[in-house]
Design a protein around this motif. Structure first.
Motif, PDB file in Angstrom:
ATOM      1  N   ASN A 193      -4.789  11.162  -2.746  1.00 34.57           N
ATOM      2  CA  ASN A 193      -3.547  11.226  -3.499  1.00 34.57           C
ATOM      3  C   ASN A 193      -2.683  10.008  -3.182  1.00 34.57           C
ATOM      4  O   ASN A 193      -2.359   9.756  -2.030  1.00 34.57           O
ATOM      5  N   ASP A 246       1.339  11.287  -5.688  1.00 31.49           N
ATOM      6  CA  ASP A 246       1.069  12.358  -6.653  1.00 31.49           C
ATOM      7  C   ASP A 246       0.103  11.946  -7.761  1.00 31.49           C
ATOM      8  O   ASP A 246       0.089  12.547  -8.831  1.00 31.49           O
ATOM      9  N   SER A 247      -0.668  10.915  -7.515  1.00 25.39           N
ATOM     10  CA  SER A 247      -1.677  10.482  -8.474  1.00 25.39           C
ATOM     11  C   SER A 247      -3.040  10.470  -7.786  1.00 25.39           C
ATOM     12  O   SER A 247      -3.328   9.562  -7.009  1.00 25.39           O
TER      13      SER A 247
END
Length: 154
Positions: A85, A88-89
């Motif tokens: 991560n 948050d990607s």
């Protein structure tokens, strides 16, 4: 018949085998206790697979952390793939063992450092006490000791 034993390459092969075994155990059982890894690798290695934005942001080398969240860890004889991560990607990565520069588990003060042939050539004439490595990647706590087995090579 060879005239010398290439201890450096033999040790690198053994160290990569250790990383493979540790990652295989984690893929099967998860991370035990407080164990976590800081893995620094060469983003320009031809077999590394990372998103373009990551290679643009980290030209040369990058340190990733496997700790609280990771997914899809798959380990092969040549390298490993994992999704990590980044803000948050989730991003999938493939890192061949040959691209790894350092592997550190600060929870038990364990670390490995791989040095390239160019670095070996520069270190060749350095005194032994200057070649001792005891720093980890910037993201790792300073108390973790990196073992640089290349310093024992002639």
């Amino acid at each position: 018949m060879r005239q010398t034993i290439d201890y450096g390459n033999l040790m690198h092969r053994a160290m990569r085998g250790l990383i493979q075994q540790v990652l295989q155990d984690v893929a099967e059982e998860g991370l035990p206790g407080n164990h976590h890894f800081f893995i620094t690798f060469d983003t320009m290695h031809p077999d590394v697979e990372i998103a373009d934005w990551l290679s643009d942001r980290y030209p040369g080398e990058m340190t990733v952390v496997m700790q609280h969240w990771f997914d899809g860890l798959e380990v092969t004889d040549e390298g490993f793939s994992v999704t990590l991560n980044f803000g948050d990607s989730p991003e999938p990565l493939y890192i061949p063992y040959d691209a790894i520069k350092t592997f550190v588990d600060p929870s038990v003060e364990f670390g490995l450092r791989f040095e390239t042939q160019e670095e070996d050539d520069e270190d060749e004439e350095a005194p032994m006490d200057e070649m001792v490595e005891d720093d980890t990647p910037d993201a790792a706590p300073k108390e973790a000791e990196v073992v640089s087995l290349d310093r024992f090579r002639k």
